[in-house]
Design a protein around this motif. Structure first.
Motif, PDB file in Angstrom:
ATOM      1  N   PRO A 134       0.848  -1.205   0.000  1.00 25.65           N
ATOM      2  CA  PRO A 134       0.000   0.000   0.000  1.00 25.65           C
ATOM      3  C   PRO A 134       0.877   1.246   0.000  1.00 25.65           C
ATOM      4  O   PRO A 134       2.108   1.152   0.056  1.00 25.65           O
ATOM      5  N   CYS A 135       0.266   2.405  -0.028  1.00 29.75           N
ATOM      6  CA  CYS A 135       1.043   3.643   0.043  1.00 29.75           C
ATOM      7  C   CYS A 135       1.809   3.677   1.369  1.00 29.75           C
ATOM      8  O   CYS A 135       1.326   3.190   2.396  1.00 29.75           O
ATOM      9  N   ASP A 136       3.002   4.252   1.330  1.00 31.38           N
ATOM     10  CA  ASP A 136       3.881   4.172   2.500  1.00 31.38           C
ATOM     11  C   ASP A 136       3.366   4.962   3.700  1.00 31.38           C
ATOM     12  O   ASP A 136       3.824   4.749   4.821  1.00 31.38           O
ATOM     13  N   ILE A 137       2.393   5.842   3.515  1.00 34.08           N
ATOM     14  CA  ILE A 137       1.879   6.623   4.649  1.00 34.08           C
ATOM     15  C   ILE A 137       0.998   5.771   5.562  1.00 34.08           C
ATOM     16  O   ILE A 137       0.865   6.061   6.749  1.00 34.08           O
ATOM     17  N   LEU A 138       0.385   4.719   5.030  1.00 32.65           N
ATOM     18  CA  LEU A 138      -0.579   3.954   5.818  1.00 32.65           C
ATOM     19  C   LEU A 138       0.053   3.304   7.046  1.00 32.65           C
ATOM     20  O   LEU A 138      -0.590   3.185   8.090  1.00 32.65           O
ATOM     21  N   ASP A 139       1.291   2.864   6.927  1.00 32.12           N
ATOM     22  CA  ASP A 139       1.937   2.264   8.089  1.00 32.12           C
ATOM     23  C   ASP A 139       2.045   3.269   9.240  1.00 32.12           C
ATOM     24  O   ASP A 139       1.885   2.911  10.405  1.00 32.12           O
ATOM     25  N   ASP A 140       2.287   4.545   8.902  1.00 31.11           N
ATOM     26  CA  ASP A 140       2.389   5.573   9.944  1.00 31.11           C
ATOM     27  C   ASP A 140       1.053   5.788  10.651  1.00 31.11           C
ATOM     28  O   ASP A 140       0.991   5.889  11.879  1.00 31.11           O
ATOM     29  N   VAL A 141      -0.031   5.850   9.864  1.00 27.85           N
ATOM     30  CA  VAL A 141      -1.324   6.121  10.495  1.00 27.85           C
ATOM     31  C   VAL A 141      -1.811   4.906  11.270  1.00 27.85           C
ATOM     32  O   VAL A 141      -2.412   5.055  12.347  1.00 27.85           O
ATOM     33  N   LEU A 142      -1.551   3.704  10.790  1.00 21.70           N
ATOM     34  CA  LEU A 142      -1.978   2.515  11.522  1.00 21.70           C
ATOM     35  C   LEU A 142      -1.192   2.352  12.816  1.00 21.70           C
ATOM     36  O   LEU A 142      -1.730   1.884  13.825  1.00 21.70           O
ATOM     37  N   GLU A 143       0.069   2.758  12.791  1.00 13.54           N
ATOM     38  CA  GLU A 143       0.855   2.733  14.037  1.00 13.54           C
ATOM     39  C   GLU A 143       0.277   3.726  15.040  1.00 13.54           C
ATOM     40  O   GLU A 143       0.169   3.436  16.232  1.00 13.54           O
ATOM     41  N   ALA A 144      -0.126   4.906  14.550  1.00 10.72           N
ATOM     42  CA  ALA A 144      -0.723   5.906  15.435  1.00 10.72           C
ATOM     43  C   ALA A 144      -2.069   5.443  15.974  1.00 10.72           C
ATOM     44  O   ALA A 144      -2.408   5.691  17.136  1.00 10.72           O
ATOM     45  N   ALA A 145      -2.837   4.756  15.142  1.00  7.64           N
ATOM     46  CA  ALA A 145      -4.174   4.297  15.552  1.00  7.64           C
ATOM     47  C   ALA A 145      -4.105   3.108  16.498  1.00  7.64           C
ATOM     48  O   ALA A 145      -5.045   2.850  17.248  1.00  7.64           O
ATOM     49  N   GLY A 146      -2.998   2.366  16.467  1.00  7.47           N
ATOM     50  CA  GLY A 146      -2.864   1.193  17.332  1.00  7.47           C
ATOM     51  C   GLY A 146      -3.892   0.131  16.974  1.00  7.47           C
ATOM     52  O   GLY A 146      -4.054  -0.230  15.815  1.00  7.47           O
ATOM     53  N   THR A 147      -4.617  -0.346  17.983  1.00  5.94           N
ATOM     54  CA  THR A 147      -5.607  -1.397  17.750  1.00  5.94           C
ATOM     55  C   THR A 147      -6.953  -0.833  17.295  1.00  5.94           C
ATOM     56  O   THR A 147      -7.872  -1.589  16.997  1.00  5.94           O
ATOM     57  N   ARG A 148      -7.065   0.473  17.263  1.00  9.91           N
ATOM     58  CA  ARG A 148      -8.329   1.102  16.869  1.00  9.91           C
ATOM     59  C   ARG A 148      -8.642   0.833  15.402  1.00  9.91           C
ATOM     60  O   ARG A 148      -7.780   0.920  14.537  1.00  9.91           O
ATOM     61  N   VAL A 149      -9.881   0.497  15.118  1.00  9.99           N
ATOM     62  CA  VAL A 149     -10.367   0.399  13.748  1.00  9.99           C
ATOM     63  C   VAL A 149     -11.672   1.186  13.656  1.00  9.99           C
ATOM     64  O   VAL A 149     -12.265   1.551  14.657  1.00  9.99           O
TER      65      VAL A 149
END
Length: 341
Positions: A134-149
């Motif tokens: 996926p786009c490389d930014i998604l890893d940053d936002v998913l790390e920030a979100a943690g377990t939140r979906v």
């Protein structure tokens, strides 16, 4: 004869170890699906050769190393319309009996062989793999979100890699695009990864602010609907108010797009192909102002004009786009905060 078979097997095993790079590299298996289901490398992705022209978007970036498995006697290459490719293929293997004998000798962490629905080499469970990223930014936002979906809107989702990546991690995603063919590829990709139930794909004219606003609020709820807004390589400045308005407080605004090449760091002369630069500038001269590349600092200024409080998690205007031409690019992840005062 036995000595020759042993030497062939040893040679194949040595090549496999090198190609798998300690279990880091995946294999692209171009054999028919029936052959693949009978026996396959554990760390592999099956795209039958006849399906490849419609599934090139599932192949990785030029920098990603992988190796290829073909049917016994098949041509050892990845065919393309132009007859060439820029992928980093480290080796090609024919799926011969000697190959499978060698593959079964791989140690834990290097791979293994699966037959039918069971694991036969190292006892680990088979998991779906993919070569694309996926786009490389998604890893940053998913790390920030943690377990939140939550719920996400992917604007200009194209063939659905970002949409499916989020959905496979538990997010419910609405993917928008104006191209029917791209949405069909996204639909098939979601099906292959078993997350169709968390993906809603909608054909929408992304250049029409009215249609976007109606779509996001069409369920009779004027409140913001999404916990994440994702936009990559798409710009239509008049849409920004609708996008920011559709994002809930506490949600993530994730944006990546091209910058004007002003000669600053990340966009200096020579950073990307001169021919590509000339072609892009010629096209850009004809674009409406609302669709031209962003200026440095412009994206965050737009957000703050529409909503005063943001927690900036990532703002990078120095790294070029993850494309061969290395165009200057901005990456932004910002969390929408509750207004105070």
């Amino acid at each position: 004869a036995e000595k020759m078979e042993s030497e062939e097997r040893a040679g194949l095993l040595s090549r496999l170890k090198a190609a798998s790079n300690g279990g880091e590299a995946l294999a692209l298996d171009l054999r028919p699906a029936e052959e693949y289901q009978r026996v396959r490398l554990t760390r592999s992705v099956n795209i039958p050769l006849e399906e490849l022209p419609e599934r090139f978007f599932e192949l990785p970036s030029r920098e990603t190393r992988f190796f290829v498995v073909v049917s016994a006697g098949a041509e050892k290459k990845i065919p393309t319309k132009s007859g060439s490719h820029n992928w980093c293929v480290t080796d090609y293997f024919e799926a011969s009996e000697a190959f499978w004998q060698a593959a079964r000798l791989l140690q834990d962490g290097q791979g293994g062989v699966s037959e039918g629905g069971r694991q036969t080499a190292n006892g680990s469970q088979c998991r779906p793999h993919h070569l694309w990223r996926p786009c490389d930014i998604l890893d940053d936002v998913l790390e920030a979100a943690g377990t939140r979906v939550g719920s996400a809107l992917d604007v200009g989702c194209g063939s659905g890699r970002d949409t499916v990546y989020l959905a496979s991690r538990g997010w419910h995603v609405v993917g928008l695009d104006n191209l029917v063919a791209a949405l069909e590829r996204a639909r098939q990709l979601a099906s292959r990864f078993g997350c169709s139930g968390r993906v809603d794909l909608v054909q929408c004219d992304l250049r029409n602010e009215g249609s976007m606003r109606r779509l996001m609020l069409c369920r009779g709820d004027a409140a913001p609907r999404f916990d994440m807004i994702l936009v990559v390589r798409f710009i239509e400045r008049p849409l920004m108010p609708a996008l920011v308005g559709a994002l809930r407080e506490g949600g993530y605004f994730v944006y990546g797009h091209f910058l004007e090449d002003d000669g600053a760091e990340g966009g200096a002369e020579g950073e990307w192909s001169g021919d590509s630069k000339k072609r892009l500038k010629k096209r850009a001269a004809k674009w409406p102002e609302d669709r031209k590349p962003l200026k440095r600092g412009e994206l965050l200024s737009i957000l703050r004009a529409l909503h005063a409080e943001w927690e900036v998690i990532l703002l990078d205007e120095t790294k070029p786009a993850s494309l061969g031409d290395k165009r200057p690019f901005v990456r932004l992840v910002a969390k929408k905060k509750k207004l105070t005062g």
